[in-house]
Scaffold this motif. Structure first.
Motif, short mmCIF file in Angstrom:
data_model
loop_
_atom_site.label_atom_id
_atom_site.label_comp_id
_atom_site.label_asym_id
_atom_site.label_seq_id
_atom_site.Cartn_x
_atom_site.Cartn_y
_atom_site.Cartn_z
N ASP A 95 57.08 32.04 21.05
CA ASP A 95 57.19 30.59 21.02
C ASP A 95 57.92 30.03 22.23
O ASP A 95 58.26 28.84 22.25
CB ASP A 95 57.93 30.15 19.74
CG ASP A 95 57.12 30.46 18.49
OD1 ASP A 95 55.88 30.48 18.59
OD2 ASP A 95 57.73 30.71 17.44
N GLY A 96 58.22 30.88 23.22
CA GLY A 96 58.85 30.38 24.43
C GLY A 96 60.35 30.24 24.37
O GLY A 96 60.96 29.61 25.24
N VAL A 97 60.99 30.84 23.36
CA VAL A 97 62.44 30.76 23.23
C VAL A 97 63.08 31.94 23.98
O VAL A 97 62.67 33.09 23.77
CB VAL A 97 62.87 30.81 21.75
CG1 VAL A 97 64.39 30.79 21.62
CG2 VAL A 97 62.24 29.65 20.99
N PRO A 98 64.04 31.71 24.88
CA PRO A 98 64.71 32.81 25.58
C PRO A 98 65.33 33.80 24.61
O PRO A 98 65.96 33.40 23.62
CB PRO A 98 65.78 32.10 26.42
CG PRO A 98 65.26 30.71 26.60
CD PRO A 98 64.54 30.39 25.31
N ILE A 99 65.14 35.08 24.87
CA ILE A 99 65.68 36.12 23.99
C ILE A 99 67.14 36.39 24.33
O ILE A 99 67.48 36.68 25.48
CB ILE A 99 64.86 37.42 24.11
CG1 ILE A 99 63.40 37.16 23.71
CG2 ILE A 99 65.46 38.53 23.24
CD1 ILE A 99 62.48 38.35 23.94
N ALA A 100 67.99 36.28 23.34
CA ALA A 100 69.42 36.53 23.48
C ALA A 100 69.95 37.05 22.15
O ALA A 100 69.19 37.22 21.20
CB ALA A 100 70.15 35.26 23.90
N ALA A 101 71.24 37.30 22.08
CA ALA A 101 71.82 37.89 20.87
C ALA A 101 71.64 37.01 19.64
O ALA A 101 71.54 37.51 18.52
CB ALA A 101 73.30 38.18 21.09
N ASN A 102 71.61 35.66 19.83
CA ASN A 102 71.51 34.78 18.67
C ASN A 102 70.11 34.21 18.48
O ASN A 102 69.91 33.30 17.68
CB ASN A 102 72.52 33.64 18.78
CG ASN A 102 72.25 32.74 19.99
OD1 ASN A 102 71.57 33.15 20.93
ND2 ASN A 102 72.79 31.53 19.95
N THR A 103 69.11 34.74 19.19
CA THR A 103 67.72 34.32 19.00
C THR A 103 67.24 34.79 17.63
O THR A 103 67.54 35.90 17.20
CB THR A 103 66.82 34.91 20.10
OG1 THR A 103 67.31 34.50 21.37
CG2 THR A 103 65.38 34.46 19.93
N MET A 104 66.46 33.93 16.96
CA MET A 104 65.97 34.26 15.63
C MET A 104 64.66 35.04 15.70
O MET A 104 63.78 34.75 16.52
CB MET A 104 65.73 32.98 14.82
CG MET A 104 66.97 32.14 14.61
SD MET A 104 68.26 33.01 13.69
CE MET A 104 67.42 33.30 12.14
N TYR A 105 64.54 36.03 14.84
CA TYR A 105 63.31 36.80 14.67
C TYR A 105 63.02 36.97 13.19
O TYR A 105 63.92 36.87 12.35
CB TYR A 105 63.43 38.17 15.33
CG TYR A 105 62.94 38.25 16.75
CD1 TYR A 105 61.60 38.52 17.02
CD2 TYR A 105 63.80 38.04 17.82
CE1 TYR A 105 61.13 38.60 18.33
CE2 TYR A 105 63.35 38.11 19.13
CZ TYR A 105 62.00 38.39 19.38
OH TYR A 105 61.55 38.44 20.67
N ASP A 106 61.77 37.26 12.90
CA ASP A 106 61.35 37.51 11.52
C ASP A 106 61.51 38.99 11.21
O ASP A 106 60.84 39.83 11.81
CB ASP A 106 59.89 37.08 11.35
CG ASP A 106 59.42 37.17 9.91
OD1 ASP A 106 60.15 37.74 9.08
OD2 ASP A 106 58.31 36.69 9.62
N GLY A 107 62.38 39.30 10.27
CA GLY A 107 62.64 40.69 9.91
C GLY A 107 61.91 41.15 8.68
O GLY A 107 62.32 42.10 8.01
N THR A 108 60.79 40.49 8.37
CA THR A 108 60.02 40.85 7.18
C THR A 108 59.44 42.26 7.31
O THR A 108 58.90 42.63 8.36
CB THR A 108 58.87 39.85 6.96
OG1 THR A 108 59.43 38.55 6.79
CG2 THR A 108 58.03 40.22 5.75
N ASN A 109 59.52 43.01 6.24
CA ASN A 109 58.99 44.36 6.22
C ASN A 109 57.49 44.38 6.46
O ASN A 109 56.75 43.54 5.94
CB ASN A 109 59.31 45.00 4.86
CG ASN A 109 58.83 46.42 4.76
OD1 ASN A 109 59.17 47.26 5.57
ND2 ASN A 109 58.00 46.70 3.75
N LYS A 110 57.02 45.30 7.29
CA LYS A 110 55.60 45.49 7.59
C LYS A 110 54.94 44.25 8.18
O LYS A 110 53.73 44.04 8.03
CB LYS A 110 54.83 45.94 6.35
CG LYS A 110 55.25 47.29 5.81
CD LYS A 110 54.38 47.71 4.65
CE LYS A 110 54.85 49.04 4.07
NZ LYS A 110 54.01 49.45 2.92
N ARG A 111 55.71 43.46 8.85
CA ARG A 111 55.17 42.26 9.47
C ARG A 111 54.32 42.65 10.69
O ARG A 111 54.79 43.33 11.59
CB ARG A 111 56.31 41.35 9.92
CG ARG A 111 55.85 40.09 10.60
CD ARG A 111 57.05 39.37 11.22
NE ARG A 111 56.58 38.30 12.06
CZ ARG A 111 56.08 38.49 13.28
NH1 ARG A 111 56.00 39.70 13.77
NH2 ARG A 111 55.65 37.47 14.00
#
Length: 745
Positions: free
Chosen positions: A409-425
């Motif tokens: 989505d164009g968001v810079p990756i850093a320690a506080n960037t959000m990701y989806d941790g859903t299993n088997k995603r």
């Protein structure tokens, strides 16, 4: 034309004629031919004189060879090695087909030549004079002369003697005598001199029981014994191909010489040699230290045959005797005391390995290769045939920071960037379908990168690797010290979960480069090596800045969270500032903890290996279930590091970063980059699928975007998290079980 012009023209013609006449008088064909014949006569005369002057000497003084001495950094002797392992056998004790493998490998014209290769010798002399290295193209007779009568030194006089003696030996001895001398005096690696010792070392048989395919491998070894040893090459794709190419070359030459039927040749399979057995006196860790030191010296340019046979080397290692003892004690108290192979079969499968490195100099301060070199000659500290697992995940984030990567989505990756941790995603943006399970099929929902690192969430890092670009991830990893020739280092989404091979020594070097603020650290075991007045020139320490300091320091900051509030909590019992990462591979065949303080980097690995050398699961070892990196590896690390650094002032990380668990987070103004819930409750996925059998097409429950939820409010600063008690469990799932590579295919 006037008379004056005509006169001048005649004068010019006369001068030219006179000039040409002078040249002809000086360079006549007769004079040139005479000069050539004179030079040839002088050369022939010198050769005849040399032939008459040089006698065939007696055998060289191999009985007086010296031992090599290996020492700790303080000068204490670790081991002395130098005994020649050889048993002379007559040619009748070697099958005819095996004899021919050596001729096919080294000198196809052996039975018809005069004992010398003039072109090869001339090339060798030229290379020696011009300093271009060792000669090539010697015949079997010349190599036998060098081994039996002369020395390994590379000088013009020695090569000239070799030529003359080879001619005389070829006249005085039969071809069978020369061949017998050659195969009995050659070095085959594994400390084996001569074909009988080699047959025992590689196949556990006597020379008269060797098959043609086994003989072809032994013949192939002579060109470079250490390089072509299958034990060293089988975990390296390139080296393995090189061994097989050399073996096939020998057999193909035999077919060409009509010594082997083509139909039989097609049916031959590579005869994998047995595991190496140790020589006496290398019990415990001494054998592993000597083995690793020899490999490093050979890689530095020391001639393997001189090192093994010539002897006389005094080799001092960087190994700190106190730290070495501390590492051995930590493995014994934290792991071996819990294992009982007689009661539990799984306990006999555990192979521990570890390496400890100074992050400022690269000096290897301690090395643990296995329980006992006499019983297990493959060093668990340097082997690369087991997956690095989740210890690789920090390098994905390092590449993201170094390359200013962004999410889908164009968001810079850093320690506080959000990701989806859903299993088997399912991973988005990859041409290769991939939907990895988290450990225990736990779904975490939307999480920060920091929390994903703490809990080692597979689905997050699989997506991040694609977001960064897998080639960029590989380039960063190799720059930091990963070995790209190790098996499994393939550009696929699973790479982000550490499916490539790595050794504890490799991982210690990689994390040392992070600890050293991004400046490359290459582990060095050998401190110095000398023989008499001659000192071996060792490589200079690396000083390349492979990643930016802020990148390296940000990773260190993030990795402190793994110990403070994640899967590496057991390491916190060392009572120091610690950064580190756990890892547990596919099918639980390996378990890792690689961690560091400002002064010491140590990587501990456990590897599941059956008695026949196959990779097996560690599950059940110690009487429990799965053996995670946060269990025995982290406990060994803590016990060792606490002792190794005892008496020293605890050091603090000096970090140039504004992100990660080691600093107070700065509020973000960017939508979708902060963690609305710092510690959400994960939920276990429902269903019967095994963690090792995810379907690439399985959607996540809500099919959210790959990285960004609905815009949450900015995160407020939080105080640093308290260090958990050593007994605190690491949370709901280590998350360190990457799926098998076959899922991607």
């Amino acid at each position: 034309m006037g008379r004056a012009d005509a006169r001048r023209a005649r004068e010019r013609g006369a001068r030219r004629a006179k000039s040409k006449s002078g040249i002809r008088r000086f360079f006549t064909w007769r004079k040139l031919l005479g000069t050539f014949l004179t030079v040839c006569s002088l050369f022939i005369g010198a050769f005849v004189a040399l032939y008459l002057y040089v006698d065939v000497p007696g055998a060289n003084a191999q009985a007086q060879l010296q031992s090599n001495t290996y020492r700790y950094s303080d000068g204490t002797v670790i081991a002395r090695r130098g005994q020649v392992n050889r048993e002379l056998v007559p040619l009748t004790k070697v099958p005819k087909s095996v004899q021919r493998t050596f001729v096919a490998a080294e000198n196809k014209t052996f039975y018809s030549d005069s004992g010398v290769d003039m072109k090869g010798t001339a090339r060798g002399l030229l290379n020696t004079v011009t300093g271009k290295g060792k000669q090539g193209g010697s015949t079997i007779t010349q190599q036998y002369v060098k081994n039996y009568f002369l020395t390994q030194e590379q000088t013009v006089s020695r090569k000239a003697k070799e030529l003359i003696i080879a001619l005389k030996v070829d006249r005085e001895k039969s071809k069978d005598e020369i061949l017998a001398g050659y195969i009995n005096t050659s070095y085959y690696g594994r400390g084996a001199w001569g074909i009988q010792a080699a047959a025992r070392a590689y196949y556990g048989v006597d020379s008269d029981d060797l098959t043609v395919e086994q003989g072809a491998y032994l013949a192939a070894l002579l060109q470079a014994p250490n390089q072509y040893d299958w034990t060293n090459a089988k975990s390296d794709d390139t080296a393995r191909k090189r061994v097989l190419q050399r073996w096939n070359y020998v057999l193909d030459n035999m077919v060409e010489m009509d010594w082997l039927d083509r139909g039989r040749r097609e049916g031959l399979k590579f005869p994998e040699p047995i595991a190496p057995k140790s020589a006496p006196g290398l019990e415990g860790q001494a054998g592993y230290l000597v083995q690793a030191a020899k490999a490093e010296l050979i890689a530095s340019g020391v001639d393997e045959q001189e090192l093994e046979a010539g002897g006389g080397y005094d080799i001092t290692l960087n190994i700190d005797r106190k730290k070495q003892r501390a590492l051995e004690k930590a493995v014994k108290s934290s792991l071996l005391a819990d294992l009982d192979p007689k009661e539990r079969k799984a306990d006999g499968h555990v192979q521990p390995g570890a390496a400890s490195v100074d992050p400022k100099t690269g000096r290897v301060l301690a090395l643990y290769g296995g329980r006992d070199f006499v019983k297990h000659q493959i060093s668990n500290a340097t082997r690369r045939d087991y997956q690095a697992a989740s210890t690789f995940k920090p390098l994905v984030l390092a590449s993201a920071l170094e390359n200013s990567a962004k999410t889908q989505d164009g968001v810079p990756i850093a320690a506080n960037t959000m990701y989806d941790g859903t299993n088997k995603r399912p991973v988005k943006g990859s041409p290769t379908p991939f939907a990895p399970p988290n450990e225990d099929n736990v779904s975490y929902g939307q999480v920060t990168v920091q929390r994903a690192m703490n809990k080692s969430i597979n689905s997050v890092f699989a997506q991040m690797g694609v977001d960064v670009g897998l080639q960029d991830v590989k380039d960063t990893a190799v720059g930091l010290g990963m070995n790209e020739k190790a098996g499994g280092f393939v550009i696929r989404p699973s790479m982000s979960l550490g499916v490539m091979g790595a050794s504890p020594l490799d991982m210690a070097g990689v994390y040392a480069s992070l600890d050293n603020h991004g400046q490359k650290v290459t582990p060095r075991l050998v401190k110095s090596a000398e023989r008499g007045e001659e000192k071996v020139e060792l490589p200079e320490p690396d000083k390349e800045q492979v990643v930016d300091r802020t990148t390296a320091d940000s990773l260190t900051s993030v990795l402190t969270g793994v110990v403070e509030d994640g899967t590496g909590a057991a390491a916190a019992s060392a009572g120091l500032e610690i950064a580190g990462k756990t890892g547990t591979s596919d099918d639980n065949k390996s378990a890792w903890f690689t961690g560091y303080t400002p002064d010491l980097v140590t990587s501990v690995g456990l590897f599941g290996e059956s008695k026949n050398g196959r990779q097996v699961s560690l599950s059940g070892a110690g009487g429990g279930g799965r053996v995670d990196g946060g269990k025995y590896p982290a406990e060994i690390w803590a016990a060792y590091t606490k002792t190794a650094l005892s008496g020293e002032e605890p050091a603090k990380f000096d970090l140039d970063t504004d992100q990660g668990a080691a600093v107070t987070p700065v509020p973000s103004t960017s939508s979708g980059t902060t963690d609305p819930d710092p510690d959400p409750e994960p939920s276990a996925s429902q269903g019967s699928e095994s963690p090792d059998e995810p379907s690439p097409s399985d959607p996540s429950p809500d099919d959210p975007s790959p990285s960004t939820p609905s815009s949450p409010p900015p995160e407020s600063p939080r105080p640093p998290k308290p260090t958990p008690r050593p007994s605190e469990p690491p949370g709901p799932g280590d998350g360190d079980d990457p799926p098998p590579q076959s899922l991607e295919e």
